[in-house]
Write a protein that holds these residues in place. Structure first.
Motif, PDB file in Angstrom:
ATOM      1  N   GLU A  83       0.834  -1.640  -0.603  1.00  0.00           N
ATOM      2  CA  GLU A  83      -0.032   0.030  -0.158  1.00  0.00           C
ATOM      3  C   GLU A  83       0.621   1.320   0.404  1.00  0.00           C
ATOM      4  O   GLU A  83       0.492   1.869  -0.709  1.00  0.00           O
ATOM      5  N   VAL A  84       1.883   1.358   0.814  1.00  0.00           N
ATOM      6  CA  VAL A  84       2.714   2.023   0.705  1.00  0.00           C
ATOM      7  C   VAL A  84       4.105   2.811   0.029  1.00  0.00           C
ATOM      8  O   VAL A  84       4.578   3.394  -0.006  1.00  0.00           O
ATOM      9  N   GLU A  85       3.996   1.303  -0.925  1.00  0.00           N
ATOM     10  CA  GLU A  85       5.187   1.780  -1.667  1.00  0.00           C
ATOM     11  C   GLU A  85       4.796   2.806  -3.124  1.00  0.00           C
ATOM     12  O   GLU A  85       6.176   2.986  -3.225  1.00  0.00           O
ATOM     13  N   PRO A  86       3.700   3.013  -2.654  1.00  0.00           N
ATOM     14  CA  PRO A  86       4.586   4.589  -3.880  1.00  0.00           C
ATOM     15  C   PRO A  86       5.247   5.769  -3.754  1.00  0.00           C
ATOM     16  O   PRO A  86       6.045   6.356  -3.829  1.00  0.00           O
ATOM     17  N   GLN A  87       4.516   5.328  -1.946  1.00  0.00           N
ATOM     18  CA  GLN A  87       5.160   6.822  -1.449  1.00  0.00           C
ATOM     19  C   GLN A  87       6.657   6.835  -1.284  1.00  0.00           C
ATOM     20  O   GLN A  87       7.864   7.602  -1.622  1.00  0.00           O
ATOM     21  N   ARG A  88       7.204   5.620  -1.041  1.00  0.00           N
ATOM     22  CA  ARG A  88       8.230   4.851  -0.878  1.00  0.00           C
ATOM     23  C   ARG A  88       9.010   4.996  -1.571  1.00  0.00           C
ATOM     24  O   ARG A  88      10.495   6.058  -1.632  1.00  0.00           O
ATOM     25  N   ALA A  89       8.843   4.480  -3.134  1.00  0.00           N
ATOM     26  CA  ALA A  89       8.972   4.620  -4.468  1.00  0.00           C
ATOM     27  C   ALA A  89       9.637   6.218  -4.647  1.00  0.00           C
ATOM     28  O   ALA A  89      10.842   6.678  -5.039  1.00  0.00           O
ATOM     29  N   ALA A  90       8.793   7.298  -4.271  1.00  0.00           N
ATOM     30  CA  ALA A  90       8.603   8.617  -4.596  1.00  0.00           C
ATOM     31  C   ALA A  90      10.072   9.309  -3.490  1.00  0.00           C
ATOM     32  O   ALA A  90      10.500  10.013  -3.695  1.00  0.00           O
ATOM     33  N   ALA A  91      10.224   8.956  -2.266  1.00  0.00           N
ATOM     34  CA  ALA A  91      10.969   9.169  -2.046  1.00  0.00           C
ATOM     35  C   ALA A  91      12.602   8.853  -2.106  1.00  0.00           C
ATOM     36  O   ALA A  91      13.356   9.764  -1.561  1.00  0.00           O
ATOM     37  N   GLN A  92      12.127   7.378  -2.333  1.00  0.00           N
ATOM     38  CA  GLN A  92      13.404   7.025  -3.163  1.00  0.00           C
ATOM     39  C   GLN A  92      13.991   7.512  -4.332  1.00  0.00           C
ATOM     40  O   GLN A  92      15.531   8.427  -3.644  1.00  0.00           O
ATOM     41  N   ALA A  93      13.195   7.780  -4.946  1.00  0.00           N
ATOM     42  CA  ALA A  93      14.016   8.829  -6.446  1.00  0.00           C
ATOM     43  C   ALA A  93      14.076  10.475  -5.919  1.00  0.00           C
ATOM     44  O   ALA A  93      14.492  10.801  -5.970  1.00  0.00           O
ATOM     45  N   ALA A  94      13.544  11.011  -4.676  1.00  0.00           N
ATOM     46  CA  ALA A  94      13.122  12.162  -4.366  1.00  0.00           C
ATOM     47  C   ALA A  94      14.959  11.984  -3.572  1.00  0.00           C
ATOM     48  O   ALA A  94      16.309  13.552  -4.280  1.00  0.00           O
ATOM     49  N   LEU A  95      15.317  11.552  -2.491  1.00  0.00           N
ATOM     50  CA  LEU A  95      16.710  11.340  -2.316  1.00  0.00           C
ATOM     51  C   LEU A  95      17.643  10.756  -2.975  1.00  0.00           C
ATOM     52  O   LEU A  95      19.041  11.413  -3.336  1.00  0.00           O
ATOM     53  N   ASP A 106      17.296  21.420   4.191  1.00  0.00           N
ATOM     54  CA  ASP A 106      16.998  21.228   3.820  1.00  0.00           C
ATOM     55  C   ASP A 106      16.661  20.988   1.967  1.00  0.00           C
ATOM     56  O   ASP A 106      15.697  21.377   1.409  1.00  0.00           O
ATOM     57  N   ALA A 107      17.891  20.672   1.555  1.00  0.00           N
ATOM     58  CA  ALA A 107      18.005  19.914   0.534  1.00  0.00           C
ATOM     59  C   ALA A 107      16.997  18.855   0.516  1.00  0.00           C
ATOM     60  O   ALA A 107      16.098  18.928  -0.627  1.00  0.00           O
ATOM     61  N   VAL A 108      16.619  18.943   1.534  1.00  0.00           N
ATOM     62  CA  VAL A 108      16.553  16.897   1.664  1.00  0.00           C
ATOM     63  C   VAL A 108      14.694  17.204   1.513  1.00  0.00           C
ATOM     64  O   VAL A 108      13.873  16.963   0.917  1.00  0.00           O
ATOM     65  N   ARG A 109      14.437  18.325   2.535  1.00  0.00           N
ATOM     66  CA  ARG A 109      12.987  18.524   2.409  1.00  0.00           C
ATOM     67  C   ARG A 109      12.751  19.045   1.116  1.00  0.00           C
ATOM     68  O   ARG A 109      11.513  19.245   0.865  1.00  0.00           O
ATOM     69  N   ASP A 110      13.924  19.887   0.586  1.00  0.00           N
ATOM     70  CA  ASP A 110      12.629  20.193  -0.588  1.00  0.00           C
ATOM     71  C   ASP A 110      12.755  19.099  -1.423  1.00  0.00           C
ATOM     72  O   ASP A 110      11.609  19.839  -2.403  1.00  0.00           O
ATOM     73  N   ALA A 111      13.633  18.147  -1.762  1.00  0.00           N
ATOM     74  CA  ALA A 111      13.219  16.923  -2.902  1.00  0.00           C
ATOM     75  C   ALA A 111      12.443  16.386  -1.806  1.00  0.00           C
ATOM     76  O   ALA A 111      11.706  15.920  -3.838  1.00  0.00           O
ATOM     77  N   LEU A 112      12.561  16.545  -1.307  1.00  0.00           N
ATOM     78  CA  LEU A 112      10.589  15.798  -0.640  1.00  0.00           C
ATOM     79  C   LEU A 112       9.158  16.303  -0.708  1.00  0.00           C
ATOM     80  O   LEU A 112       8.128  15.871  -0.784  1.00  0.00           O
ATOM     81  N   GLU A 113       9.352  17.333  -0.444  1.00  0.00           N
ATOM     82  CA  GLU A 113       8.405  18.593  -0.480  1.00  0.00           C
ATOM     83  C   GLU A 113       8.122  18.251  -2.881  1.00  0.00           C
ATOM     84  O   GLU A 113       7.260  18.077  -2.594  1.00  0.00           O
ATOM     85  N   ALA A 114       8.686  17.983  -3.278  1.00  0.00           N
ATOM     86  CA  ALA A 114       8.730  18.619  -4.817  1.00  0.00           C
ATOM     87  C   ALA A 114       8.037  17.040  -5.758  1.00  0.00           C
ATOM     88  O   ALA A 114       7.518  16.750  -6.109  1.00  0.00           O
ATOM     89  N   ALA A 115       8.313  15.848  -4.615  1.00  0.00           N
ATOM     90  CA  ALA A 115       8.040  14.416  -4.588  1.00  0.00           C
ATOM     91  C   ALA A 115       6.620  14.460  -3.731  1.00  0.00           C
ATOM     92  O   ALA A 115       6.153  13.511  -4.229  1.00  0.00           O
ATOM     93  N   GLY A 116       5.907  15.537  -3.426  1.00  0.00           N
ATOM     94  CA  GLY A 116       4.197  15.480  -3.030  1.00  0.00           C
ATOM     95  C   GLY A 116       4.238  15.024  -1.681  1.00  0.00           C
ATOM     96  O   GLY A 116       3.840  14.748  -0.850  1.00  0.00           O
ATOM     97  N   PHE A 117       6.089  15.161  -0.812  1.00  0.00           N
ATOM     98  CA  PHE A 117       5.120  14.735   1.275  1.00  0.00           C
ATOM     99  C   PHE A 117       5.172  16.832   1.506  1.00  0.00           C
ATOM    100  O   PHE A 117       5.821  17.579   1.399  1.00  0.00           O
ATOM    101  N   ASP A 118       4.610  16.484   3.035  1.00  0.00           N
ATOM    102  CA  ASP A 118       4.661  17.874   3.620  1.00  0.00           C
ATOM    103  C   ASP A 118       5.522  18.351   3.237  1.00  0.00           C
ATOM    104  O   ASP A 118       6.808  17.403   4.458  1.00  0.00           O
ATOM    105  N   ARG A 119       6.570  19.611   2.949  1.00  0.00           N
ATOM    106  CA  ARG A 119       7.658  19.873   4.498  1.00  0.00           C
ATOM    107  C   ARG A 119       8.060  19.740   5.349  1.00  0.00           C
ATOM    108  O   ARG A 119       9.366  19.136   5.090  1.00  0.00           O
ATOM    109  N   ASP A 120       7.277  20.229   6.190  1.00  0.00           N
ATOM    110  CA  ASP A 120       7.179  20.081   7.737  1.00  0.00           C
ATOM    111  C   ASP A 120       7.487  18.640   8.026  1.00  0.00           C
ATOM    112  O   ASP A 120       7.649  17.949   9.907  1.00  0.00           O
TER     113      ASP A 120
END
Length: 173
Positions: A83-95, A106-120
């Motif tokens: 169920e969470v594989e799409p989010q895991r793959a998005a986080a993997q790609a962002a990192l 800040d670079a990590v937060r920016d990359a995760l935010e661009a992948a659809g995660f809430d910045r905070d």
């Protein structure tokens, strides 16, 4: 108060006190050598060491394990991982986009935010200087599970893990 009443009261108090001392001596085993000893302390169990009669034994190693049980992670089911594989793959790609470049929180937060995660929302911690870290740890709570990632100058990895027994992804400090 009449003298006789006062004398009777003093005699009654003396009898109660003497009776209490006598019963305490009997309970302690002084009057009966076969009486059992009442435990007065808790003592850790050590292999090969005899336990004193006045101790209640306990397993110190087991108690320490129970003390840290709140930090243990639950093992996620295959279904919940899927169920969470799409989010895991998005986080993997962002990192992965940050590998080889300068690392910062800040670079990590920016990359995760661009992948659809809430910045905070993610927990992000840098090893060393947060502005120019040698490695960064990331934990994101998603769908009742935790995405646990590591990033350094050479690789990025994100895995799915269970929540801790205390609730959440990061133990309280």
């Amino acid at each position: 108060m009449p003298v006789r009443l006062r004398a009777a009261l003093v005699l009654l108090v003396a009898l109660v006190l003497v009776g209490g001392c006598a019963s305490r001596a009997a309970r302690s085993g002084a009057a009966d050598p076969s009486a059992s000893v009442t435990p007065t302390a808790a003592c850790p169990i050590y292999e090969g060491q005899e336990m004193p009669d006045d101790c209640v034994p306990y397993d110190g190693e087991a108690m320490m394990a129970q003390n840290d049980a709140y930090r243990q992670r639950f093992e996620p089911t295959d279904e919940s991982r899927t169920e969470v594989e799409p989010q895991r793959a998005a986080a993997q790609a962002a990192l992965a986009t940050l590998v080889g470049g300068p690392l910062s929180v800040d670079a990590v937060r920016d990359a995760l935010e661009a992948a659809g995660f809430d910045r905070d929302a993610p927990w992000v911690e840098a090893a060393g200087d947060p502005a120019a870290a040698s490695s960064i740890g990331v934990i994101i709570s998603v769908g009742g599970l935790c995405l646990v990632g590591t990033l350094d100058g050479e690789h990025a990895e994100v895995e799915t893990d269970g929540m801790i027994a205390d609730g959440g992804c990061v133990p309280a400090q």
